[in-house]
Scaffold this active site. Structure first.
Site, PDB file in Angstrom:
ATOM      1  N   LYS A  14      69.247   4.613  25.856  1.00  0.00           N
ATOM      2  CA  LYS A  14      67.958   5.259  26.454  1.00  0.00           C
ATOM      3  C   LYS A  14      66.624   4.383  26.080  1.00  0.00           C
ATOM      4  CE  LYS A  14      68.393   9.300  24.176  1.00  0.00           C
ATOM      5  NZ  LYS A  14      69.459   9.006  23.304  1.00  0.00           N
ATOM      6  N   ARG A  89      66.695  18.556  23.586  1.00  0.00           N
ATOM      7  CA  ARG A  89      67.921  18.407  23.161  1.00  0.00           C
ATOM      8  C   ARG A  89      68.495  19.816  22.866  1.00  0.00           C
ATOM      9  NH1 ARG A  89      66.355  13.331  20.365  1.00  0.00           N
ATOM     10  NH2 ARG A  89      68.108  12.619  19.041  1.00  0.00           N
ATOM     11  N   ARG A 128      81.913  -2.199  14.412  1.00  0.00           N
ATOM     12  CA  ARG A 128      80.969  -2.808  13.643  1.00  0.00           C
ATOM     13  C   ARG A 128      81.239  -2.827  12.118  1.00  0.00           C
ATOM     14  NH1 ARG A 128      75.087  -0.147  14.233  1.00  0.00           N
ATOM     15  NH2 ARG A 128      75.663   0.699  12.309  1.00  0.00           N
ATOM     16  N   ARG A 134      81.069  -2.277   6.068  1.00  0.00           N
ATOM     17  CA  ARG A 134      80.214  -1.525   5.421  1.00  0.00           C
ATOM     18  C   ARG A 134      80.369  -0.177   5.969  1.00  0.00           C
ATOM     19  NH1 ARG A 134      74.308  -2.567   8.007  1.00  0.00           N
ATOM     20  NH2 ARG A 134      74.092  -0.706   9.450  1.00  0.00           N
ATOM     21  N   ARG A 145      74.621  12.323  14.004  1.00  0.00           N
ATOM     22  CA  ARG A 145      73.635  12.363  15.192  1.00  0.00           C
ATOM     23  C   ARG A 145      74.691  12.452  16.474  1.00  0.00           C
ATOM     24  NH1 ARG A 145      70.278   7.422  15.095  1.00  0.00           N
ATOM     25  NH2 ARG A 145      69.238   8.086  16.940  1.00  0.00           N
TER      26      ARG A 145
HETATM   27  P1  AMP Z   1      65.995  10.011  18.065  1.00  0.00           P
HETATM   28  O1  AMP Z   1      65.421   8.849  17.696  1.00  0.00           O
HETATM   29  O2  AMP Z   1      65.645  10.366  19.495  1.00  0.00           O
HETATM   30  O3  AMP Z   1      67.665   9.930  17.981  1.00  0.00           O
HETATM   31  O4  AMP Z   1      65.354  10.881  17.040  1.00  0.00           O
HETATM   32  C1  AMP Z   1      65.634  10.828  15.660  1.00  0.00           C
HETATM   33  C2  AMP Z   1      65.675  12.023  14.893  1.00  0.00           C
HETATM   34  O5  AMP Z   1      64.412  12.847  15.272  1.00  0.00           O
HETATM   35  C3  AMP Z   1      66.674  12.814  15.365  1.00  0.00           C
HETATM   36  O6  AMP Z   1      68.075  12.702  14.655  1.00  0.00           O
HETATM   37  C4  AMP Z   1      66.297  14.363  14.874  1.00  0.00           C
HETATM   38  O7  AMP Z   1      66.408  14.321  13.530  1.00  0.00           O
HETATM   39  C5  AMP Z   1      64.870  14.245  15.431  1.00  0.00           C
HETATM   40  N1  AMP Z   1      64.477  14.657  16.840  1.00  0.00           N
HETATM   41  C6  AMP Z   1      64.055  13.739  17.759  1.00  0.00           C
HETATM   42  N2  AMP Z   1      64.082  14.538  18.967  1.00  0.00           N
HETATM   43  C7  AMP Z   1      64.589  15.897  18.702  1.00  0.00           C
HETATM   44  C8  AMP Z   1      64.655  16.854  19.434  1.00  0.00           C
HETATM   45  N3  AMP Z   1      64.202  17.071  20.956  1.00  0.00           N
HETATM   46  N4  AMP Z   1      64.963  18.065  18.911  1.00  0.00           N
HETATM   47  C9  AMP Z   1      65.312  17.883  17.582  1.00  0.00           C
HETATM   48  N5  AMP Z   1      65.167  16.927  16.612  1.00  0.00           N
HETATM   49  C10 AMP Z   1      64.853  15.908  17.275  1.00  0.00           C
END
Ligand code: AMP
Length: 189
Positions: A14, A89, A128, A134, A145
């Site tokens: 993305k 999300r 990886r 690791r 995630r």
């Molecule tokens: P990302 O870099 O987009 O994967 O976001 C990093 C972290 O931010 C995620 O693992 C969530 O903890 C939080 N986060 C980002 N966007 C959202 C969203 N739309 N809803 C809820 N949590 C979010």
């Protein structure tokens, strides 16, 4: 004004595709992950509420995320188009986004979902791990995630599919080929 969402699991590309889309179409990029990281770096009052959640790889509650997004939209009244990355999300987030767009007389025109299977993503991590030997927190967090994506976030897709706004793009392949396929959607080709 064209507004788009780029959607996909962590590791689907993305970020890479967003950078190229911004350059080509001049979108204002709104990444909720980047915004949360900015708050963390700058130790704002929001950090207390979200730091632990983010560190675990879980989703931040909708109420907090939606309020942060709205604030960001309000900062960009002149935008000629937005590219949302990492948002929505959840279905309540998708509904809130539609509402905000409608209030501005606009809409989300394209939802671009980069499709990379859970098995492929987990295989990439495992590979990886094998190379680097690791098994640290970062990888546990990434696993979490991915689980959040396939457990929760993926359920946003039917919301858009039912409205005929969803475009699924194969996220496995050459970066430029994937980009070309996304551009076709945005340009209506
Ligand atoms: P990302 O870099 O987009 O994967 O976001 C990093 C972290 O931010 C995620 O693992 C969530 O903890 C939080 N986060 C980002 N966007 C959202 C969203 N739309 N809803 C809820 N949590 C979010």
């Amino acid at each position: 004004m064209i507004n788009a969402v780029i959607f996909g699991p962590p590791g689907a590309g993305k970020g890479t595709q967003s950078d190229k889309l911004i350059k080509k179409f001049g979108f204002v990029h709104i990444s909720t992950g980047d915004l949360f990281r900015w708050h963390t770096k700058n130790d704002t009052p929001l950090v207390k509420k979200v730091k632990e959640i983010m560190n675990s790889g879980a989703l931040v509650p909708d109420e907090i995320t939606i309020a942060m997004l709205k604030e960001e939209l309000d900062k960009n009244p002149q935008a000629k188009g937005f590219l949302f990355d990492g948002f929505p999300r959840t279905v309540p987030q998708a509904e809130a986004l539609d509402k905000f767009m409608k209030e501005n007389g606009s809409a989300i025109h394209h939802i671009i979902a980069l499709e990379v299977s859970e098995a492929e993503l987990r295989a990439r991590i495992a590979k990886r791990r094998g190379i680097e030997n690791r098994a640290d927190d970062e990888e546990e967090k990434l696993n979490r995630r991915i689980t959040e994506y396939f457990g929760k976030t993926i359920h946003v897709l039917p919301y858009y599919k039912n409205q005929g706004r969803l475009h699924v793009i194969n996220g496995v392949g050459a970066i430029d080929d994937i980009f070309g396929n996304i551009c076709k959607v945005i340009e209506g080709k």
